[in-house]
Design an enzyme around this catalytic site. Structure first.
Site: not given
Ligand code: PBG
Length: 325
Positions: A122, A124, A132, A197, A207, A218, A234, A249, A275, A314
């Site tokens: 990616c 970002c 992204c 996603k 973030r 996004r 998708e 995700k 996260s 995590y």
């Molecule tokens: C994009 C990406 C994100 C996450 C994993 N890959 C952030 C987003 O799409 O905004 C989020 C993972 C998480 O929140 O643990 N590179």
């Protein structure tokens, strides 16, 4: 004492610990888990991520040490996220052979060759605006971004990535990356697609973890969380584009989607416990409101029960270190 005649007594198979284990339908083990790691370039010290208690940014110079420690604990696979000090408008550091993406992969694979390394693919964390991909009139340009994704994927494969894991949510990213990898001779490099996603607020703590500077959202490229049919579509599209594995995700709030994809494809299916899911459990446990270990195991077990073969989490390292499995 008189008993009633009951045709079904489900409590029989719950009567002891051995009985419950014998009839347990789902289990989670270290072989199912992928550990996300955050690696920062150009710094000497570890950095605490306040929004994710227990997770730290690893300074690049400590990565070799950490990957060895992670592997010794029993983790079989990691996914790498870089914290860049070389952000620009397009995220060009990601396709620099000496850039952070390539260096992280080389360090991991050179230190512990047998660990499976996935490269989050990616932009970002590497763009000055935090989106992204490439911005064109304030919108992320799909096809211009595809060209850069292909460049990044080839550099990551050359640096040793076992999996390219595109998470930019661009249309056509899997087919384009597959073609680019094959053309460059990387026919054995796999694609773990972030195929479903969502544009989720559960990414909030990530973030802070990666220090992305995104203003706005996004929603023009990630899926509306209220759309189930589109979410299935998708993943099915990425299957036809040649993904080796699919992903949903976030995980916990989308178990219905996970189950439906599981029932509609034979591909391996992953789920990413993101996260925000991590943070909710951690902070509730810190407040003494829930039992952390049992809630973690229940949350991971639920994700497997819903249909995931593997889970990005995590919690993986802590579970490995505690020898929970
Ligand atoms: C994009 C990406 C994100 C996450 C994993 N890959 C952030 C987003 O799409 O905004 C989020 C993972 C998480 O929140 O643990 N590179």
């Amino acid at each position: 004492m008189s008993n009633f005649y009951l045709a079904q007594r489900l409590r029989r198979l719950r009567s002891s610990s051995a009985m419950r284990s014998l009839f347990q339908e789902t289990s989670v083990g270290l072989n199912d888990l992928v550990l996300p790691i955050f690696v920062e370039e150009g710094v000497d010290d570890y950095k605490v991520i306040k929004a994710m208690p227990g997770v730290m940014r690893i300074p690049e110079k400590r990565l070799a040490y950490e990957i060895e420690r992670i592997a010794k604990a029993g983790i079989r696979s990691v996914i790498t996220f870089g914290i860049s000090h070389h952000a620009d408008a397009t995220g060009s550091d990601t396709w620099n052979e000496e850039g952070l993406v390539a260096r992280m992969l080389r360090i991991c694979k050179n230190t512990v060759p047998e660990i499976i390394v996935m490269s989050d693919t990616c932009f970002c964390e590497y763009t000055s605006h935090g989106h992204c991909g490439v911005l064109c009139d304030h919108v992320v340009d799909n096809d211009a971004t595809l060209i850069n994704l292909c460049k990044q994927a080839v550099v990551a494969a050359a640096a040793g990535a076992d999996f390219i894991a595109p998470s930019a949510a661009m249309d056509g990213q899997v087919v384009m990356i597959r073609k680019a990898l094959d053309a460059a001779g990387f026919i054995q490099t796999s694609i773990m697609s972030y195929s479903t996603k969502f544009a989720s607020s559960f990414y909030g703590p990530f973030r802070e973890a990666t220090g992305t500077s995104l203003k706005g959202d996004r929603k023009t490229y990630q899926i509306n969380p209220m759309n189930r049919r589109e979410a299935i579509r998708e993943s099915l599209i990425d299957a036809t584009e040649g993904a080796d594995a699919l992903m949903v995700k976030p995980a916990g709030p989308y178990l219905d989607v996970l189950r439906e994809i599981r029932d509609n494809t034979k591909l391996p299916l992953a789920a990413y416990q993101v996260s925000g899911e991590y943070a909710m459990i951690k902070f509730a446990a810190q407040a003494g409101i829930i039992d952390e270990l049992n809630v973690v195991l229940e949350s991971l077990g639920s994700i497997k029960r819903a249909g995931a073969d593997l889970i990005f989490s995590y919690f993986a390292l802590n579970l490995a270190e505690q020898k929970v499995f």
